[in-house]
Design a protein around this motif. Structure first.
Motif, mmCIF file in Angstrom:
data_model
loop_
_atom_site.group_PDB
_atom_site.id
_atom_site.type_symbol
_atom_site.label_atom_id
_atom_site.label_comp_id
_atom_site.label_asym_id
_atom_site.label_seq_id
_atom_site.Cartn_x
_atom_site.Cartn_y
_atom_site.Cartn_z
ATOM 1 N N ILE A 21 3.858 18.817 20.812
ATOM 2 C CA ILE A 21 4.095 19.358 19.473
ATOM 3 C C ILE A 21 4.629 20.782 19.554
ATOM 4 C CG2 ILE A 21 3.017 19.927 17.269
ATOM 5 C CD1 ILE A 21 0.857 17.882 17.993
ATOM 6 N N GLY A 22 4.019 21.597 20.375
ATOM 7 C CA GLY A 22 4.391 22.996 20.462
ATOM 8 C C GLY A 22 3.611 23.848 19.472
ATOM 9 N N VAL A 23 3.500 25.119 19.779
ATOM 10 C CA VAL A 23 2.784 26.078 18.930
ATOM 11 C C VAL A 23 3.815 27.006 18.281
ATOM 12 C CG1 VAL A 23 1.063 27.912 18.883
ATOM 13 C CG2 VAL A 23 0.762 25.955 20.415
ATOM 14 N N TYR A 24 3.794 27.092 16.956
ATOM 15 C CA TYR A 24 4.776 27.885 16.211
ATOM 16 C C TYR A 24 4.423 29.374 16.240
ATOM 17 C CZ TYR A 24 7.287 29.815 12.195
ATOM 18 O OH TYR A 24 8.072 30.587 11.386
ATOM 19 N N PHE A 25 5.449 30.199 16.305
ATOM 20 C CA PHE A 25 5.263 31.640 16.152
ATOM 21 C C PHE A 25 6.534 32.234 15.552
ATOM 22 C CE2 PHE A 25 7.492 31.208 20.103
ATOM 23 C CZ PHE A 25 8.291 32.336 20.222
ATOM 24 N N LYS A 83 0.825 -1.189 0.000
ATOM 25 C CA LYS A 83 0.000 0.000 0.000
ATOM 26 C C LYS A 83 0.868 1.251 0.000
ATOM 27 C CE LYS A 83 -3.866 -2.091 2.497
ATOM 28 N NZ LYS A 83 -4.735 -1.994 3.687
ATOM 29 N N PRO A 84 0.411 2.275 -0.681
ATOM 30 C CA PRO A 84 1.208 3.519 -0.651
ATOM 31 C C PRO A 84 1.300 4.051 0.767
ATOM 32 C CG PRO A 84 -0.971 3.906 -1.570
ATOM 33 C CD PRO A 84 -0.822 2.423 -1.458
ATOM 34 N N ARG A 85 2.489 4.516 1.102
ATOM 35 C CA ARG A 85 2.715 5.020 2.453
ATOM 36 C C ARG A 85 1.967 6.323 2.663
ATOM 37 N NH1 ARG A 85 8.641 6.004 5.242
ATOM 38 N NH2 ARG A 85 7.882 6.514 7.326
ATOM 39 N N ARG A 86 1.202 6.359 3.735
ATOM 40 C CA ARG A 86 0.424 7.551 4.027
ATOM 41 C C ARG A 86 1.223 8.453 4.950
ATOM 42 N NH1 ARG A 86 -5.353 6.514 6.489
ATOM 43 N NH2 ARG A 86 -5.580 5.567 4.417
ATOM 44 N N GLU A 87 1.343 9.700 4.552
ATOM 45 C CA GLU A 87 2.069 10.646 5.373
ATOM 46 C C GLU A 87 1.232 11.014 6.592
ATOM 47 O OE1 GLU A 87 3.193 13.981 3.122
ATOM 48 O OE2 GLU A 87 4.505 12.895 1.759
ATOM 49 N N ARG A 88 1.881 10.917 7.741
ATOM 50 C CA ARG A 88 1.187 11.247 8.981
ATOM 51 C C ARG A 88 1.386 12.722 9.289
ATOM 52 N NH1 ARG A 88 2.799 7.419 13.746
ATOM 53 N NH2 ARG A 88 1.199 8.731 14.695
ATOM 54 N N SER A 89 0.292 13.401 9.415
ATOM 55 C CA SER A 89 0.386 14.815 9.757
ATOM 56 C C SER A 89 0.380 14.952 11.266
ATOM 57 C CB SER A 89 -0.790 15.602 9.163
ATOM 58 O OG SER A 89 -2.012 15.067 9.628
ATOM 59 N N ALA A 90 1.105 15.924 11.788
ATOM 60 C CA ALA A 90 1.176 16.155 13.228
ATOM 61 C C ALA A 90 -0.199 16.550 13.754
ATOM 62 C CB ALA A 90 2.185 17.252 13.543
ATOM 63 N N VAL A 118 3.884 32.942 28.705
ATOM 64 C CA VAL A 118 3.112 33.796 27.812
ATOM 65 C C VAL A 118 1.677 33.288 27.761
ATOM 66 C CG1 VAL A 118 5.078 34.407 26.354
ATOM 67 C CG2 VAL A 118 3.730 32.379 25.795
ATOM 68 N N ARG A 119 0.814 34.087 27.177
ATOM 69 C CA ARG A 119 -0.520 33.622 26.818
ATOM 70 C C ARG A 119 -0.744 33.997 25.358
ATOM 71 N NH1 ARG A 119 -5.203 37.346 29.607
ATOM 72 N NH2 ARG A 119 -4.649 39.353 28.661
ATOM 73 N N PHE A 120 -1.560 33.194 24.662
ATOM 74 C CA PHE A 120 -1.629 33.352 23.218
ATOM 75 C C PHE A 120 -2.950 32.837 22.680
ATOM 76 C CE2 PHE A 120 0.167 29.281 24.279
ATOM 77 C CZ PHE A 120 -0.450 28.397 23.409
ATOM 78 N N VAL A 121 -3.237 33.218 21.442
ATOM 79 C CA VAL A 121 -4.361 32.678 20.676
ATOM 80 C C VAL A 121 -3.753 31.887 19.521
ATOM 81 C CG1 VAL A 121 -6.318 33.232 19.207
ATOM 82 C CG2 VAL A 121 -5.926 34.546 21.282
ATOM 83 N N ALA A 122 -4.230 30.671 19.279
ATOM 84 C CA ALA A 122 -3.658 29.814 18.243
ATOM 85 C C ALA A 122 -4.755 29.207 17.384
ATOM 86 C CB ALA A 122 -2.814 28.704 18.864
ATOM 87 N N VAL A 123 -4.371 28.824 16.158
ATOM 88 C CA VAL A 123 -5.280 28.125 15.255
ATOM 89 C C VAL A 123 -4.551 26.909 14.699
ATOM 90 C CG1 VAL A 123 -6.583 30.174 14.584
ATOM 91 C CG2 VAL A 123 -4.531 29.576 13.318
ATOM 92 N N PRO A 124 -5.269 25.803 14.400
ATOM 93 C CA PRO A 124 -4.622 24.636 13.821
ATOM 94 C C PRO A 124 -4.212 24.899 12.382
ATOM 95 C CG PRO A 124 -6.997 24.308 13.943
ATOM 96 C CD PRO A 124 -6.714 25.596 14.648
ATOM 97 N N GLY A 125 -3.151 24.219 11.952
ATOM 98 C CA GLY A 125 -2.677 24.349 10.585
ATOM 99 C C GLY A 125 -2.161 23.020 10.069
ATOM 100 N N ASP A 126 -1.785 22.975 8.777
ATOM 101 C CA ASP A 126 -1.308 21.732 8.175
ATOM 102 C C ASP A 126 -0.046 21.220 8.867
ATOM 103 O OD1 ASP A 126 -3.388 21.870 6.404
ATOM 104 O OD2 ASP A 126 -2.215 22.854 4.825
ATOM 105 N N GLY A 127 0.846 22.127 9.252
ATOM 106 C CA GLY A 127 2.084 21.720 9.907
ATOM 107 C C GLY A 127 2.013 21.765 11.416
#
Length: 202
Positions: free
Chosen positions: A160-164, A116-123, A183-192
């Motif tokens: 995973i951590g939140v990127y900024f 089967k084709p290898r499926r890339e696992r997204s974080a 710190v305090r922050f507002v975050a949204v999910p993304g592809d990476g």
């Protein structure tokens, strides 16, 4: 919540970190949450707050949002019920059709399967955050060369951590943050993975 102070509000502890000295409570009627600082507990002596602890408290609206300003009573959280152990499943042996039930059937030739084709696992992404709701965390690292970094949310165990990046800091009125800074922050999910939209120092 109105601009005036609310008294005798029933709430439960959402989470509280004694080493950090603050946490959040959730209103029993489901109308929202409020910030709880350790200085409010000083007059109560030695108390331990865990998730689900009941409180009767006073709430005041501040420029940073609703905050607990006084606690009248504390009700310990109910102990968690232990889950019953699950019995291991027994593997059923298929008997051959007819003849001696003890006879062993010859193994069928294994079918050739195409790989089967290898499926890339997204974080896994951080839990979606409504606009304006602030999450507390600690800066894991900030690289001056790449002008980017990661934040570890206090209530997230994925690691995973939140990127900024510096652009986010500048939009938040900051030039730089130090490793280990709260710190305090507002975050949204993304592809990476989750990305911060706003970062403020605690």
């Amino acid at each position: 919540m109105s601009e005036e102070q609310k008294q005798q509000v029933t709430a439960v502890v959402k989470w509280y970190k004694a080493d950090k000295g603050f946490g959040f409570v959730r209103f029993a009627d489901g109308s929202g949450e409020a910030f709880l600082h350790s200085r409010v507990l000083a007059s109560l002596g030695e108390v331990s707050l865990t998730e689900g602890t009941g409180l009767v408290c006073d709430i005041a609206e501040t420029p940073k949002g609703p905050q607990v300003v006084a606690i009248h009573s504390i009700t310990p959280a109910d102990p968690a019920e232990a889950k019953p152990a699950r019995a291991p499943k027994q593997r059923r042996q298929r008997q051959p059709e007819g003849g001696d039930p003890q006879a062993v059937r010859p193994a069928a030739p294994a079918a050739i399967r195409e790989p089967k084709p290898r499926r890339e696992r997204s974080a896994p992404a951080l839990m979606p955050v409504p606009t304006g709701e602030m999450i507390y965390g600690t800066v894991r690292w900030y690289n001056l060369d790449s002008q980017s970094g990661l934040i570890d949310p206090w209530d997230d165990e994925t690691g995973i951590g939140v990127y900024f990046d510096r652009a986010i800091l500048r939009q938040s009125g900051l030039e730089v943050v130090a490793d280990g800074e709260d710190v305090r922050f507002v975050a949204v999910p993304g592809d990476g993975g989750p990305t911060a939209l706003r970062v403020e120092l605690v």
